[in-house]
Write an enzyme that holds these catalytic residues in place. Sequence first.
Site, short mmCIF file in Angstrom:
data_model
loop_
_atom_site.label_atom_id
_atom_site.label_comp_id
_atom_site.label_asym_id
_atom_site.label_seq_id
_atom_site.Cartn_x
_atom_site.Cartn_y
_atom_site.Cartn_z
CG HIS A 119 -0.40 0.26 2.52
ND1 HIS A 119 -0.13 -0.74 3.43
CD2 HIS A 119 -0.04 1.41 3.14
CE1 HIS A 119 0.36 -0.21 4.53
NE2 HIS A 119 0.44 1.10 4.38
CG ASP A 122 0.01 -4.10 2.77
OD1 ASP A 122 0.16 -3.58 1.65
OD2 ASP A 122 -0.07 -3.45 3.83
CB SER A 157 3.11 1.88 6.15
OG SER A 157 1.93 2.02 6.91
#
Length: 511
Positions: A142, A172, A251
Amino acid sequence: MKFRQVAATILISAATAFGSIFVYSKYFQPRQEGVFQNGSQTVPVNYANYMPGTAGNNNLTPPTDFSEAARIGTPGVVHIKTKINPKQLPSNIQKRRSLLEEFFGEQFEDEGSRRRYYSPGQMASGSGVLISDDGFIVTNNHVVDDADEISVTLSSNKTYTAKVIGTDPNTDLAVIKIESKGLPYLLYGNSDDVQVGQWVLAVGYPLNLETTVTAGIVSAKSRAIGINTRNRRSAIESFIQTDAAVNQGNSGGALINTAGELIGINAAIASPTGAYAGYSYAIPVNLVKKVVNDLMKFGNVQRAYLGIEYMNPNTMSEKELEAAGMSRDLAGIKVLNVPATGAAAAAGIKEGDIITKINGVKTSSIPELMEQISRYKPGDKVSVNYLRNNKEYTASAILKNLDGNTDIVKPSVLDYLGAEFSSLNTRYSKEMGIEGGVVVTTINSGLIKKQTNMKPGFVILKAGSAKTTNVDALKNALQGKDKVRLEGFYANDQYSNILYYDLDLSNSVDF
């Protein structure tokens, strides 16, 4: 006479004192724990954590200084910035023609009346982890999803342009690369050795800050939070949960142990506000290694399947649990169905069996089972422990791919569309009076999202001039094409308007 009385008194007093001491020591004095001599250490025999001969007990005192781990970890974590350029999206072209077209033909269509849709440009920021000295970086999917431009800044403030090597929305994860040599990188640790209560550090670039290190402990393992499964049926979640502070921008960054080894890739936070509120989640590094190796070697993830159907006790009602003969505290995965072509069926596993271990690793929950199986590729052999009628058995299973064989699955054009598809069921096809179709069940990252405003629920009837009665027909119709028009309708459209979406496949790959 007097002497006898004195002697009797002394004897009675001694007996009374002795009795009092005996009763007090037996019933009233706090009992002392037994001890076990362990070298120079004296350890209570009932101390729950005492495990003679195991690693990790030499120093039970937690570290108070994380500077060495931070020194090792920070150079291998990079700042990723992405840019998505503004795009004009094609408007839906309805098959029902306007009055101008009906009477005068297409040349009289009012071009000025067509709406033009634009998606605004976007800029985002995240983190990544260098895993080699020649510039390979692992991050979250992402973070780089749909990016037109990716820049990577090292801790030394040098900036490079990066390209995407491969992505896996199911976990992911993504691999990107910069062109450089002699770069610092992190060593893989072993996420199986991670223990609840262990100190860990999160390293990344939160909120567009410079390199930031936070500390916490592992608060849970094999945690599923539904963040990946919202959009993908085959998503895998088995997170390491920590209370190290993680915010937007973290992230793709590193979760490291106190030795500076990479044990996870930070991926999500649990928060009602979007900012850190107590818990963060990291993808375990043993799963990361498998996904990264597959992306670099094959271009996609070689996903293996055991071939069972099961239900999650945590999502079932009490009546459903009772009907299935299950309980919430079931220490294993109850098999509800075994497809005949799967690996489990070939290994002799049957409906009603309870799977407890994969290759000796306990799988008391679905996330644990998913994580263990996802570490292997089709053709790998695993041992499966299961209970049948309260008796334990062990079987050897050769894992298969989704097609039911052990072949290497090459990337197909469907992978680059960035969506999941399913063939329209026969009953619905008959009700609609069509031969068949392909339903777009989810849309993630890829050509469909980049080039169209298609929504899930679209039923593809044709790709170009070829009918797409099932998923294989769609795949064959797209093979070798540079440009193609998808024709179909939305399943919830009561008027069944026929719509078209144009796709340019020329800039993807050769299939």
